[in-house]
Design a protein around this motif. Structure first.
Motif, PDB file in Angstrom:
ATOM      1  N   HIS A   4       0.816  -1.220   0.000  1.00 25.56           N
ATOM      2  CA  HIS A   4       0.000   0.000   0.000  1.00 25.56           C
ATOM      3  C   HIS A   4       0.848   1.267   0.000  1.00 25.56           C
ATOM      4  O   HIS A   4       0.320   2.350  -0.231  1.00 25.56           O
ATOM      5  CB  HIS A   4      -0.981  -0.014   1.176  1.00 25.56           C
ATOM      6  CG  HIS A   4      -0.346   0.100   2.522  1.00 25.56           C
ATOM      7  ND1 HIS A   4       0.364  -0.927   3.097  1.00 25.56           N
ATOM      8  CD2 HIS A   4      -0.340   1.127   3.415  1.00 25.56           C
ATOM      9  CE1 HIS A   4       0.788  -0.543   4.295  1.00 25.56           C
ATOM     10  NE2 HIS A   4       0.387   0.689   4.502  1.00 25.56           N
ATOM     11  N   GLU A  43       3.020   1.293  -7.128  1.00 29.39           N
ATOM     12  CA  GLU A  43       1.828   0.765  -7.800  1.00 29.39           C
ATOM     13  C   GLU A  43       0.536   1.349  -7.212  1.00 29.39           C
ATOM     14  O   GLU A  43      -0.405   1.661  -7.950  1.00 29.39           O
ATOM     15  CB  GLU A  43       1.777  -0.768  -7.708  1.00 29.39           C
ATOM     16  CG  GLU A  43       2.902  -1.482  -8.436  1.00 29.39           C
ATOM     17  CD  GLU A  43       4.017  -1.871  -7.491  1.00 29.39           C
ATOM     18  OE1 GLU A  43       4.561  -2.981  -7.648  1.00 29.39           O
ATOM     19  OE2 GLU A  43       4.335  -1.063  -6.581  1.00 29.39           O
ATOM     20  N   THR A  44       0.500   1.497  -5.892  1.00 30.35           N
ATOM     21  CA  THR A  44      -0.687   2.055  -5.261  1.00 30.35           C
ATOM     22  C   THR A  44      -0.819   3.544  -5.551  1.00 30.35           C
ATOM     23  O   THR A  44      -1.928   4.053  -5.779  1.00 30.35           O
ATOM     24  CB  THR A  44      -0.663   1.803  -3.742  1.00 30.35           C
ATOM     25  OG1 THR A  44      -0.617   0.390  -3.511  1.00 30.35           O
ATOM     26  CG2 THR A  44      -1.901   2.381  -3.069  1.00 30.35           C
ATOM     27  N   LYS A  45       0.300   4.250  -5.573  1.00 30.50           N
ATOM     28  CA  LYS A  45       0.265   5.664  -5.954  1.00 30.50           C
ATOM     29  C   LYS A  45      -0.270   5.831  -7.371  1.00 30.50           C
ATOM     30  O   LYS A  45      -1.092   6.713  -7.645  1.00 30.50           O
ATOM     31  CB  LYS A  45       1.662   6.279  -5.833  1.00 30.50           C
ATOM     32  CG  LYS A  45       2.152   6.465  -4.399  1.00 30.50           C
ATOM     33  CD  LYS A  45       3.505   7.137  -4.379  1.00 30.50           C
ATOM     34  CE  LYS A  45       3.967   7.409  -2.962  1.00 30.50           C
ATOM     35  NZ  LYS A  45       3.124   8.430  -2.284  1.00 30.50           N
ATOM     36  N   SER A  50      -1.700   9.097  -1.950  1.00 28.47           N
ATOM     37  CA  SER A  50      -1.522   8.133  -0.868  1.00 28.47           C
ATOM     38  C   SER A  50      -2.701   8.247   0.082  1.00 28.47           C
ATOM     39  O   SER A  50      -3.636   9.025  -0.126  1.00 28.47           O
ATOM     40  CB  SER A  50      -0.204   8.401  -0.135  1.00 28.47           C
ATOM     41  OG  SER A  50       0.063   7.379   0.810  1.00 28.47           O
ATOM     42  N   ILE A  94      -6.895  -2.360  -0.625  1.00 25.71           N
ATOM     43  CA  ILE A  94      -6.272  -2.403  -1.955  1.00 25.71           C
ATOM     44  C   ILE A  94      -7.141  -3.134  -2.974  1.00 25.71           C
ATOM     45  O   ILE A  94      -7.342  -2.667  -4.104  1.00 25.71           O
ATOM     46  CB  ILE A  94      -4.880  -3.071  -1.881  1.00 25.71           C
ATOM     47  CG1 ILE A  94      -3.925  -2.225  -1.036  1.00 25.71           C
ATOM     48  CG2 ILE A  94      -4.317  -3.289  -3.274  1.00 25.71           C
ATOM     49  CD1 ILE A  94      -3.525  -0.923  -1.675  1.00 25.71           C
TER      50      ILE A  94
END
Length: 384
Positions: A31, A35-37, A237, A244
Motif C-alpha cells: 500500500h 503501484e498504489t500511488k 496516498s 487495496i
C-alpha cells in the motif's frame, strides 16, 4: 432453483460485475509502493464526474456510515446547532450520530414515503437562525424516496450561512449528482450500492467552503480526520492502510461508468424505476411513494391484501431472489426492490416475472404476466 444460484435485488449490497470481481482477485501490492500511488492517481480524476465536483474525492476504508460520521465529526463544532431532515431510517441515523457527539439537533420529520418540501425547510431555517449545518438524505433507502437535493441546497444557502451535508450512499453513481453546481458542501457515498463494489469503502467529497469550516473545527479526530485524507491524497496516498483489492475494483467500476457514459447510466436507472413501478401498478399492488418522490435506485411496495414477509420468504426459498423488508415501524409492512448498479432492464423483467409467480404461490389473485407485460411496454416505449 440451483443450490448456488441467487438473484440479489436488495438496495445494497448489489451484484458485482464479473470484470470487477476478476480485477479484485489480482495479486496484492504494497500500500506504500509506487503501484498504489499510480492506482490512486488514475482513480482521482475518474471519481470527480460521478460526484459532479472539481474537488478530489476522499477514499476511506469503512462503510458508508463511517463517511457520515466523518462528515459530522469534521464539520460540526461541539457547541453548534444542526438541522437533520428525517425522511426515513437513514435520516434517523444522522440524528443518532449527531446525538452521540452531544450536538444540539433540530430534527425535522417527514412522513415516511414522502419527500421533504424545500419551502418547509426554508421556513424552518428562518425560524431557527442558530443552525450552522443542515443534513439531508438524497435517496432514503428505507422508503425509496428521492429528496429534492438541488432545491434543498438552494434554500439552505439562500437563507443561511449553514453547510449543507448530504448522504448519497444509495444513489450516487446511479442518478445525476452535481455537487458543485447545486451547492452541496459535503457529499458521502459507499461502495456497495450504485458503485458496484463490495462494502468496505466510503467516499467523501468536500467543498472549499466546507474545508474552511473544517480547518477551524476544534473537535479532535484521528481515523476520521478528513484533513489527513486530503493531504495524503494530494500525494496519491492514504493516511492509513487502504482496502487495496477494493481500489482495484474501483478503477474498473469507474472505467465501466466512463464507457457506458454517465448520462446513459442515469437513463438506465430511470428506466428500471419506471418499469418496476409500471409492473406493480398493473398488478394493482400499492407503491409506498408517489412517482414524483420515487428513487431510480430502489422501489418500496406496500401490499394491502397479502403479507410482505410471506412473499419475501417464497422469493428467497423457492427462487433464490433476495428482496429487502421494511425498517423500524415499516417492518413487515413493505418490501423493497433494489435496481441499481450492475442491474439492467433485463434483470427487472426477470424479477417481476419471478414475483408474479411467487404471488400466485402465496394465493394472491393476479393475472400472470400482467406486470411483466407492463414493464415490457414501458421499456419498448423508448427502446425500439
Amino acid at each position: 432453483m440451483l443450490p448456488e444460484q441467487t438473484f440479489l435485488r436488495i438496495p445494497g449490497p448489489t451484484p458485482i460485475p464479473p470484470s470487477v470481481q476478476r480485477t479484485m482477485s489480482q495479486p496484492m501490492i504494497g500500500h506504500r509502493n509506487q503501484e498504489t500511488k499510480d492506482l490512486l492517481q488514475t482513480i482521482k480524476p475518474k471519481l470527480k464526474p460521478v460526484f459532479g465536483t472539481e474537488q478530489d474525492v476522499l477514499i476511506l476504508s469503512g462503510s458508508g456510515t463511517a463517511g457520515l460520521e466523518a462528515a459530522v465529526v469534521n464539520a460540526v463544532q461541539p457547541d453548534e446547532a444542526v438541522l437533520v431532515i428525517v425522511t426515513g431510517a437513514f435520516g434517523d441515523r444522522f440524528v443518532k450520530i449527531c446525538e452521540e457527539y452531544e450536538i444540539a439537533v433540530h430534527r425535522y420529520d417527514v412522513q415516511w414515503g414522502e419527500a421533504v418540501s424545500p419551502e418547509a425547510i426554508a421556513a424552518y431555517l428562518a425560524d431557527h437562525p442558530d443552525i450552522k449545518t443542515v443534513f439531508a438524505t438524497y435517496c432514503e433507502t428505507s422508503t425509496g424516496v428521492l429528496n429534492p437535493i438541488k432545491e434543498l441546497a438552494h434554500v439552505v444557502h439562500q437563507n443561511t450561512d449553514a453547510l449543507f451535508i448530504v448522504d448519497g450512499v444509495s444513489c450516487v453513481g446511479g442518478i445525476q449528482t452535481e455537487m458543485d453546481t447545486w451547492g452541496i458542501d459535503i457529499l458521502v457515498t459507499g461502495s456497495q450500492k450504485a458503485m458496484m463494489l463490495p462494502a468496505g469503502l466510503t467516499f467523501v467529497a468536500v467543498s472549499e467552503r466546507a474545508w474552511r469550516v473544517i480547518e477551524e473545527n476544534e473537535r479532535p479526530a484521528f481515523y476520521l480526520d478528513l484533513k489527513r485524507y486530503r493531504d495524503q491524497l494530494a500525494n496519491n496516498s492514504t493516511p492509513f492502510t487502504p482496502a487495496i483489492s477494493l481500489l482495484f475494483g474501483l478503477e474498473q467500476v469507474l472505467t465501466m461508468l466512463e464507457e457506458e457514459g454517465l448520462n446513459q447510466v442515469y437513463e438506465r436507472h430511470q428506466m428500471m424505476k419506471d418499469m418496476t413501478r409500471a409492473a406493480f401498478r398493473a398488478l394493482d399492488i400499492p407503491l409506498l411513494t408517489s412517482d414524483e418522490a420515487a428513487s431510480p435506485t430502489v422501489t418500496a411496495i406496500k401490499p394491502n391484501d397479502f403479507k410482505a414477509e410471506a412473499l419475501r420468504n417464497i422469493l428467497k426459498s423457492k427462487f433464490g431472489l433476495a428482496t429487502a423488508g421494511g425498517q423500524q415501524h415499516l417492518k413487515g409492512q413493505i418490501f423493497r426492490i433494489g435496481h441499481m448498479g450492475y442491474c439492467s432492464p433485463a434483470d427487472v423483467l426477470q424479477t417481476i416475472s419471478i414475483i408474479e409467480t411467487a404471488l400466485h404461490k402465496i394465493g394472491k389473485s393476479i393475472e400472470l404476466g400482467k406486470g411483466t407485460k407492463a414493464a415490457q411496454e414501458t421499456l419498448l416505449k423508448v427502446d425500439v
